[in-house]
Design an enzyme around this catalytic site. Structure first.
Site, short mmCIF file in Angstrom:
data_model
loop_
_atom_site.label_atom_id
_atom_site.label_comp_id
_atom_site.label_asym_id
_atom_site.label_seq_id
_atom_site.Cartn_x
_atom_site.Cartn_y
_atom_site.Cartn_z
N ASN A 89 -7.18 4.08 10.39
CA ASN A 89 -6.84 3.00 10.64
C ASN A 89 -6.11 3.14 11.93
O ASN A 89 -5.93 2.26 12.28
CB ASN A 89 -5.18 2.39 10.12
CG ASN A 89 -4.02 3.71 9.92
OD1 ASN A 89 -4.05 4.84 9.15
ND2 ASN A 89 -2.55 3.83 9.96
N CYS A 145 3.53 1.14 13.99
CA CYS A 145 4.58 1.64 13.38
C CYS A 145 5.03 2.39 14.29
O CYS A 145 6.31 3.03 14.38
CB CYS A 145 4.80 2.20 11.84
SG CYS A 145 3.50 3.09 11.45
N GLY A 180 1.03 -1.06 0.53
CA GLY A 180 -0.03 0.38 0.47
C GLY A 180 0.77 1.22 -0.16
O GLY A 180 0.52 2.49 -0.23
N THR A 200 9.64 -7.93 -12.53
CA THR A 200 9.16 -8.73 -12.78
C THR A 200 7.91 -9.18 -11.67
O THR A 200 8.06 -9.57 -10.66
CB THR A 200 10.45 -10.38 -12.67
OG1 THR A 200 10.72 -10.31 -12.90
CG2 THR A 200 9.76 -11.72 -12.65
N1 PLP Z 1 -2.67 2.92 4.74
C1 PLP Z 1 -3.13 2.78 6.07
C2 PLP Z 1 -4.14 3.15 5.92
C3 PLP Z 1 -2.34 1.60 6.65
O1 PLP Z 1 -3.19 1.31 8.01
C4 PLP Z 1 -1.03 0.97 6.36
C5 PLP Z 1 -0.73 -0.13 6.81
O2 PLP Z 1 -0.52 0.07 8.10
C6 PLP Z 1 -0.79 1.62 5.24
C7 PLP Z 1 -1.16 2.27 4.14
C8 PLP Z 1 0.29 0.86 4.37
O3 PLP Z 1 0.45 -0.14 3.78
P1 PLP Z 1 1.10 -1.14 4.00
O4 PLP Z 1 1.84 -2.11 4.72
O5 PLP Z 1 0.64 -2.45 2.81
O6 PLP Z 1 2.67 -0.20 3.23
#
Ligand code: PLP
Length: 374
Positions: free
Chosen positions: A151, A326, A71, A237
């Protein structure tokens, strides 16, 4: 010791059927999708069937789905290319976005001197759409970047409404939908977002793979160079086993959405009931009516208990999160809670408790018992 995993907004357990699918692809379908021989053609067919099945869930065409490594990459790509290639001069976002958006926007501001405006956040963590409309009065080439489900606190953006607002003002709309994909249906013929992103490990798929929806004719250009994969938009790839696993995980999620949503919502309601009974003085950060997968709870504990709370829970086998993943382990308050809470409340311990269909009422009971012991 009974272990309890209540940190599903950080990541989820890989579904056994997904592991089976990935194992099959790794064992038998190891061709490179770009090769023209039968191994390659077989791999290409798995790749394109995966793309098709993902696209179908969002009512879009397969060519609008581009696979990425996660993401974070998808968010970075879209925001950067919007500035560099689509000549966006202004980004409107919020201070409660995931860092994958927030820090990218700030980096672009530094590098390209674009204008950045933050839409107001209400005390319950919802985005103030009246303020968004006010901000859109300026006539500058703009991209609005607002996440679907937060999140940390689970507040939900009305994607359809924001899509309409963005159309009316002729601006681009990007939404970080990482927390909602696989957990809520999104019809992209109804929601007029230009870009959304997903991460497989949030819906019982593997880590290290995601996708971006890039609306046809958007003009977005690649972040990387060096290959023709993904129509040149994302060279490298393809991680076929990851992609096939992600497609499988998404299909399972949407096939079971109704029953899983019901089960998880019941757990969330049960947790609220238990908190009412057992932890007098707790508060919900965000709103009790937030997304069904999580609750952010401010605990009525004294400051001296705050620092060790995650450690205490961990010692009892219980995994939850403080703020976002994080940030757990860091002593800085969550940037999301910072936007909503008083200095006093920020000092109190807040936990994010996030569910999946694999959780049970017993998990909630064990959490409550552990919290009562602190
Ligand atoms: N965006 C949101 C809202 C998330 O909760 C997260 C993951 O914690 C991410 C982006 C990042 O995703 P990824 O872990 O696939 O980089």
């Amino acid at each position: 010791m009974n272990k309890v995993y209540l940190d599903n907004a950080s990541t989820t357990a890989v579904h056994p059927l997904v592991i089976e699918e990935m194992t099959k692809v790794m064992s038998h379908d190891y061709g490179n999708p770009s090769s023209t021989h039968s191994y390659g053609r077989n791999a290409k067919s798995i790749l394109e069937l995966s793309r098709k099945s993902i696209a179908k869930q969002f009512n879009v065409s397969a060519q609008e789905i581009i696979f990425t490594s996660c993401g974070t990459e998808a968010n970075n790509w879209i925001l950067r290319s919007a500035v560099v290639d689509l000549k966006v001069k202004r980004i409107i976002t919020s201070k409660i976005e995931h860092h994958a958006v927030l820090e990218t926007v700030l980096a672009l501001q530094k590098e390209y001197s674009i204008q950045v405006d933050f839409v107001a956040v209400k005390p319950n963590g919802e985005i103030d759409l009246t303020n968004l409309v006010e901000l859109l009065a300026q006539d500058v080439k703009t991209l609005v970047s607002l996440m679907h489900v937060n999140n940390e606190i689970g507040t939900v953006l009305d994607l359809e409404r924001v899509g309409v607002i963005c159309r009316e003002h002729n601006v681009l709309f990007h939404s970080d939908t990482v927390q909602s994909i696989g957990k809520k249906t999104i019809d992209l013929q109804v929601v007029s977002a230009d870009f959304i992103v997903a991460s497989a490990h949030k819906f019982h798929g593997p880590k290290g793979v995601g996708f971006a929806f890039i609306r046809k004719n958007s003009g977005l250009q690649p972040l990387f160079h060096g290959g023709e994969q993904e129509k040149g938009l994302r060279p490298g790839t393809e991680a076929l086993h990851q992609i096939a696993g992600m497609a499988k995980a998404l299909t399972i999620s949407y096939d079971n959405l109704e029953q899983d949503e019901k089960h998880i919502s019941n757990l969330r309601t049960y947790l609220l009931k238990q908190l009412d009974q057992e932890l007098e003085g707790y508060q919900i950060n965000g709103s009790k009516e937030g997304f069904y997968t999580m609750l952010n709870v401010q605990l009525p504990f004294t400051n001296d208990k705050t620092a060790m709370i995650l450690f205490h829970l961990d010692m009892q086998g219980i995994a939850v999160s403080r703020g976002s993943a994080c940030q757990s382990g860091s002593i800085r308050p969550s940037h999301v809670l910072e936007q909503m809470l008083s200095v006093e409340d920020l000092k109190k311990p807040s936990l994010r408790i996030s569910f999946s269909q694999f959780n049970t009422k017993n998990d909630v009971d064990l959490l409550i018992a552990a919290l009562k012991k602190i």
